[in-house]
Structures are given as C-alpha cells and as structure tokens.
Design a protein around this motif. Structure first.
Motif, PDB file in Angstrom:
ATOM      1  N   SER A 260      50.698  30.558  24.135  1.00 57.89           N
ATOM      2  CA  SER A 260      49.414  30.558  23.437  1.00 57.89           C
ATOM      3  C   SER A 260      49.595  30.843  21.955  1.00 57.89           C
ATOM      4  O   SER A 260      48.872  30.301  21.114  1.00 57.89           O
ATOM      5  CB  SER A 260      48.472  31.593  24.060  1.00 57.89           C
ATOM      6  OG  SER A 260      48.157  31.254  25.393  1.00 57.89           O
ATOM      7  N   PHE A 261      50.556  31.694  21.631  1.00 53.77           N
ATOM      8  CA  PHE A 261      50.837  31.981  20.223  1.00 53.77           C
ATOM      9  C   PHE A 261      51.309  30.715  19.505  1.00 53.77           C
ATOM     10  O   PHE A 261      50.879  30.411  18.393  1.00 53.77           O
ATOM     11  CB  PHE A 261      51.911  33.057  20.098  1.00 53.77           C
ATOM     12  CG  PHE A 261      51.405  34.442  20.377  1.00 53.77           C
ATOM     13  CD1 PHE A 261      50.584  35.090  19.473  1.00 53.77           C
ATOM     14  CD2 PHE A 261      51.748  35.099  21.535  1.00 53.77           C
ATOM     15  CE1 PHE A 261      50.113  36.359  19.721  1.00 53.77           C
ATOM     16  CE2 PHE A 261      51.287  36.376  21.804  1.00 53.77           C
ATOM     17  CZ  PHE A 261      50.463  37.014  20.893  1.00 53.77           C
ATOM     18  N   SER A 262      52.213  29.988  20.146  1.00 56.35           N
ATOM     19  CA  SER A 262      52.739  28.774  19.519  1.00 56.35           C
ATOM     20  C   SER A 262      51.635  27.762  19.251  1.00 56.35           C
ATOM     21  O   SER A 262      51.656  27.054  18.248  1.00 56.35           O
ATOM     22  CB  SER A 262      53.811  28.146  20.416  1.00 56.35           C
ATOM     23  OG  SER A 262      54.902  29.025  20.588  1.00 56.35           O
ATOM     24  N   ALA A 263      50.647  27.705  20.151  1.00 54.91           N
ATOM     25  CA  ALA A 263      49.593  26.704  20.027  1.00 54.91           C
ATOM     26  C   ALA A 263      48.527  27.085  19.008  1.00 54.91           C
ATOM     27  O   ALA A 263      47.899  26.204  18.414  1.00 54.91           O
ATOM     28  CB  ALA A 263      48.936  26.473  21.389  1.00 54.91           C
ATOM     29  N   THR A 264      48.301  28.379  18.807  1.00 55.03           N
ATOM     30  CA  THR A 264      47.150  28.797  17.996  1.00 55.03           C
ATOM     31  C   THR A 264      47.491  29.583  16.742  1.00 55.03           C
ATOM     32  O   THR A 264      46.726  29.561  15.780  1.00 55.03           O
ATOM     33  CB  THR A 264      46.198  29.661  18.852  1.00 55.03           C
ATOM     34  OG1 THR A 264      46.907  30.828  19.319  1.00 55.03           O
ATOM     35  CG2 THR A 264      45.671  28.880  20.041  1.00 55.03           C
ATOM     36  N   LEU A 265      48.600  30.298  16.746  1.00 60.60           N
ATOM     37  CA  LEU A 265      48.911  31.171  15.602  1.00 60.60           C
ATOM     38  C   LEU A 265      49.025  30.416  14.282  1.00 60.60           C
ATOM     39  O   LEU A 265      48.412  30.826  13.283  1.00 60.60           O
ATOM     40  CB  LEU A 265      50.182  31.979  15.896  1.00 60.60           C
ATOM     41  CG  LEU A 265      50.600  33.036  14.875  1.00 60.60           C
ATOM     42  CD1 LEU A 265      51.375  34.154  15.564  1.00 60.60           C
ATOM     43  CD2 LEU A 265      51.455  32.459  13.750  1.00 60.60           C
ATOM     44  N   PRO A 266      49.809  29.324  14.188  1.00 59.93           N
ATOM     45  CA  PRO A 266      49.989  28.681  12.879  1.00 59.93           C
ATOM     46  C   PRO A 266      48.686  28.255  12.222  1.00 59.93           C
ATOM     47  O   PRO A 266      48.437  28.549  11.046  1.00 59.93           O
ATOM     48  CB  PRO A 266      50.883  27.464  13.201  1.00 59.93           C
ATOM     49  CG  PRO A 266      51.590  27.841  14.452  1.00 59.93           C
ATOM     50  CD  PRO A 266      50.604  28.650  15.233  1.00 59.93           C
ATOM     51  N   LEU A 267      47.832  27.564  12.978  1.00 57.74           N
ATOM     52  CA  LEU A 267      46.588  27.079  12.401  1.00 57.74           C
ATOM     53  C   LEU A 267      45.626  28.223  12.096  1.00 57.74           C
ATOM     54  O   LEU A 267      44.897  28.183  11.100  1.00 57.74           O
ATOM     55  CB  LEU A 267      45.931  26.073  13.343  1.00 57.74           C
ATOM     56  CG  LEU A 267      46.718  24.790  13.594  1.00 57.74           C
ATOM     57  CD1 LEU A 267      45.982  23.906  14.593  1.00 57.74           C
ATOM     58  CD2 LEU A 267      46.937  24.031  12.293  1.00 57.74           C
ATOM     59  N   HIS A 268      45.616  29.253  12.944  1.00 59.51           N
ATOM     60  CA  HIS A 268      44.706  30.375  12.724  1.00 59.51           C
ATOM     61  C   HIS A 268      45.029  31.130  11.435  1.00 59.51           C
ATOM     62  O   HIS A 268      44.133  31.396  10.620  1.00 59.51           O
ATOM     63  CB  HIS A 268      44.779  31.341  13.911  1.00 59.51           C
ATOM     64  CG  HIS A 268      43.999  32.609  13.694  1.00 59.51           C
ATOM     65  ND1 HIS A 268      42.620  32.637  13.616  1.00 59.51           N
ATOM     66  CD2 HIS A 268      44.420  33.890  13.504  1.00 59.51           C
ATOM     67  CE1 HIS A 268      42.221  33.882  13.412  1.00 59.51           C
ATOM     68  NE2 HIS A 268      43.286  34.656  13.333  1.00 59.51           N
ATOM     69  N   VAL A 269      46.303  31.473  11.244  1.00 62.34           N
ATOM     70  CA  VAL A 269      46.647  32.260  10.052  1.00 62.34           C
ATOM     71  C   VAL A 269      46.563  31.426   8.774  1.00 62.34           C
ATOM     72  O   VAL A 269      46.274  31.965   7.700  1.00 62.34           O
ATOM     73  CB  VAL A 269      48.046  32.907  10.198  1.00 62.34           C
ATOM     74  CG1 VAL A 269      48.058  33.886  11.369  1.00 62.34           C
ATOM     75  CG2 VAL A 269      49.136  31.857  10.360  1.00 62.34           C
ATOM     76  N   GLN A 270      46.805  30.124   8.883  1.00 64.13           N
ATOM     77  CA  GLN A 270      46.639  29.265   7.712  1.00 64.13           C
ATOM     78  C   GLN A 270      45.176  29.185   7.306  1.00 64.13           C
ATOM     79  O   GLN A 270      44.831  29.260   6.126  1.00 64.13           O
ATOM     80  CB  GLN A 270      47.190  27.863   8.007  1.00 64.13           C
ATOM     81  CG  GLN A 270      48.710  27.797   8.074  1.00 64.13           C
ATOM     82  CD  GLN A 270      49.221  26.468   8.609  1.00 64.13           C
ATOM     83  OE1 GLN A 270      48.449  25.543   8.819  1.00 64.13           O
ATOM     84  NE2 GLN A 270      50.527  26.387   8.849  1.00 64.13           N
TER      85      GLN A 270
END
Length: 429
Positions: A260-270
């Motif tokens: 779930s981190f791989s799917a959502t973390l990058p776009l969320h923090v950007q």
C-alpha cells in the motif's frame, strides 16, 4: 560420493552452506530491488514517456504493482510443483534470470502500456521463482534450530533491496536522467547472474547416478510406497492445519500493508508536501532501514520464544503507526499541517512503522517450515523425496502475491474515492 578428482574448481567454497545462503540472499535482494525500483519513476513514465493524463497516474500505479501479485499467485503453485520435481534448484534459478533480464529491458524501454505491463509480468514470474526456490534452498540448508536467525538475515537483504531500489531510482532520476538510472539494475543483475552460475548444489556432483549412496537408496526405497498419496494430498494436508492458515493470513496482511505504501506514498507526499522523487526515495529508506538492522535480531528472538507474542504486539503498534500516518496534511489536525509539523510527523510515523514491521513480517516461512518438518518426523517421506519445501514456499508466495494484489488496489481505491487519511485509518483496523 562423487570422485573429488572430477569436482569443479572451487567446489568446496562454491557448494558451502555460507555461499549458497549468500547467493540466495543476493537473489532476494535483487528481486525486491527491481520490484521497488520503478515506484518513484512511475509518475514520470506514465506522464512523460507514455503521455498519459496525470489524473490516471494513481490508477496505473496501483495496476502496475497489483499485476505483480496476480502473476505470482497464478504462477506460484506451478513453479512450486516443478521445482520439487526438478533434480536441482540451480536450474530454475538460472532460467528465471533470463526471464528477469528480458522483463527489465522491456520496462526500461517502455514504448507503450502493453510493453510496460508485459515486462512487469515477466519480472513477476522471475521474482516468484526466487522467492519459492530461494527460500526453499535456505530452509533445506540450515538446521531447524537456526532457521529463524538465518531467515532474519535473508530478510535483511530483502529490506536492503526495498531500501535501495526506490532510493536509487528516486535520486538518479532527478540527478542523472532516465537512461542513466537504468544502469543500476543492470549492475545488480550482472552480480546476481554471476553468483547463481558459480553456485554448486552438493547434489550436482556429490551423487553418482549409477551408484547412489546407500543412505539415499535406502531412504528412497522406504519412501516409495508413500509418494503417490503424499503428492496427491500435499495441499489438502497443509491447508487443514490451523497454524498454516494463521501464518498465511499474517503473510497476506503484512504484504498488503507494505505494498500500500508503494502504491500511495509517492503521489501523496508529492501532492501534500511538494516533495520530489529524491525525498520520496528517502521515505522508502526510512521505511526499510529498521528492517535491515533488526531482522537478524527478530529471527534470533523467534528461534528462542517463538513467533506468537512478538507478532501480536507488533500488530498493535502497526495499527498505531498507520493511524498516525493519516494525520499529517489533514485539515482536522492543524498541528500537523502540510506547512508546519506535517512533514516531520509523517516521517516519524514512517520510521515507527519501519521499526515495528520486522516483528510482524516473515512469520509464514518459519511456521510453515516448522509444520512440514513435524509432518516429516511423524511420517518420513510424506511429501516426497525432496520434502515438498518448494510447494511450501509456493503457498507463502501465493499469500504474498494476494497481498501485493489486494494492497495497491484497496489503498489506491480509497485514496481516489475518499482521501489518504481514510485509507490509512482503514488499514489500521
């Protein structure tokens, strides 16, 4: 035993337990490195190279990660079956590298969505072989009283791959450009290829086919009456054991959370904090470094007190860390806003999760190996002459694949339809 005069150069160290375990650890590192390597790059690949609308990025990110899980779930039982039938474990490991190289080149080329997803499918098949055959090789090499510690060391390499994959691509994409970034996976694959070709299983040369050792001959003759029924009832026998079901459920849960981190973390923090790919890569570093440090200790603890109590406590703390991850950037928590303490709180929650995760992950390999060893003690040869370890780890791979599939889909859906906070709090339950 085979004639020492006809043994390959360096046979002693090439067939040693230490070298075999080390080779399998590097193989696991390479697999997790490649799995996470493209994560920080996906936004660039979809929008710049494939010219997709930015609004589609979250959906495609979840899909490209989930397809890895689909492939593993479908190919796992087949790979496990044939790996147990194979005369050695080295052959499928070497063949998987060819598939992996082709898949990696296709992903880097990325001329269309079809090529990208096809490359990911090939990577998924190759990675499934590594997890099943690699962990089976480790389990078959070490004694039962040291398997926890050894698996802990292997998980350190897994965490190292989890760290260095996203971190390397995130930093290099910003600093060196797209094609220079892809030089790193090639280096990792070359090292992996060299080690797998150098490695020698003792069964490769120690056993003369025409005059097998007396002990092996006796064992095979004794096991022959059991083999047809054992082979037929392997899945039924294992899936009736409550310890197996619980361990597989833990595997699905922990992998779902991590993916779930791989799917959502990058776009969320950007979107929330305005972070670039380099900082995104660092967040994955914070997530995985504790596992790199603590996994051998966790394995040592499990060898001595078991897995139950450390796992229960770990899940309680995982729930707390997931709740905290949903707070930064949410308007209902002004003390953790995107422009003040939010980035620090989010990073602290990531580190907290990373510290706790080793105590909850890696349960299934230990429990299922213990279960299958108990069956063998009660009825030698119950799962065939090779012990059924490859099929055991194919069960674990299916559970992990389910997590890889479910995690990105659920988390991506919740982020798109509700928000990141709801996603994090849902997973915390």
């Amino acid at each position: 035993m085979g004639n020492p005069k006809h043994r390959p150069v360096g046979y002693r160290w090439r067939s040693s337990k230490l070298f075999i375990i080390g080779t399998m650890c590097i193989a696991l590192y390479a697999e997790t490195f490649l799995y996470g390597f493209i994560v920080p790059m996906l936004g660039y690949m979809f929008q710049t190279r494939l010219h997709r609308d930015p609004s589609e990025t979250q959906w495609f990110t979840s899909a490209i990660l989930a397809v890895h899980g689909y492939v593993s779930a479908l190919s796992g039982p087949i790979i496990g079956h044939f790996a147990d039938k194979s005369p050695d474990r080295k052959t499928p490991l070497v063949l998987s590298l060819v598939v992996c190289v082709i898949g990696t080149v296709m992903i880097a080329w990325c001329s269309s969505l079809t090529v990208l997803f096809a490359g990911r499918i090939l990577q998924g098949i190759a990675g499934t072989v590594v997890w099943i055959v690699g962990l089976a090789s480790i389990a078959a090499t070490v004694s039962p009283d040291r398997i926890g510690t050894t698996m802990g060391v292997a998980m350190s390499f897994v965490n190292a791959g989890t760290i260095s994959g996203p971190m390397a691509s995130g930093l290099l994409l910003e600093w060196s450009g797209y094609w220079a970034t892809w030089s790193i996976p090639l280096v990792v694959l070359v090292i992996d290829i060299a080690l797998r070709l150098i490695m020698i299983e003792k069964t490769d040369t120690d056993q003369a086919p025409s005059t097998p050792p007396l002990e092996e001959t006796t064992t095979l003759l004794r096991e022959t009456p059991h083999q047809p029924a054992a082979e037929k009832n392997f899945w039924k026998t294992m899936l009736r054991d409550s310890r197996v079901i619980v361990a597989l459920a833990v595997q699905v849960t922990t992998v779902s959370l991590s993916s779930s981190f791989s799917a959502t973390l990058p776009l969320h923090v950007q979107k929330t904090f305005g972070w670039g790919t380099a900082v995104v890569g660092l967040q994955f570093t914070y997530l995985a470094v504790p596992g790199l440090l603590f996994s051998p200790l966790v394995g040592w603890i499990r060898d001595r007190i078991g897995v139950r109590y450390p796992t229960v406590v770990a899940f309680i703390f995982l729930s707390m860390s997931l709740w905290l991850l949903g707070v930064p950037g949410n308007d209902h928590f002004p003390w953790a806003g995107a422009s003040n303490r939010g980035p620090a709180v989010y990073t602290a929650a990531i580190i907290f999760y990373g510290i706790v995760r080793p105590f909850s992950s890696g349960v299934a390999p230990l429990e299922l190996t213990s279960v299958v060893n108990e069956y063998h003690k009660k009825q030698p040869g119950i799962f065939g002459p090779r012990g059924g370890l490859s099929r055991v780890f194919s069960m674990i791979e299916i559970a992990a694949a389910s997590g890889l599939t479910v995690g990105p889909i659920i988390s991506g859906f919740l982020v798109e339809t509700v928000n990141y906070t709801t996603m994090a709090w849902t997973l915390s339950k």
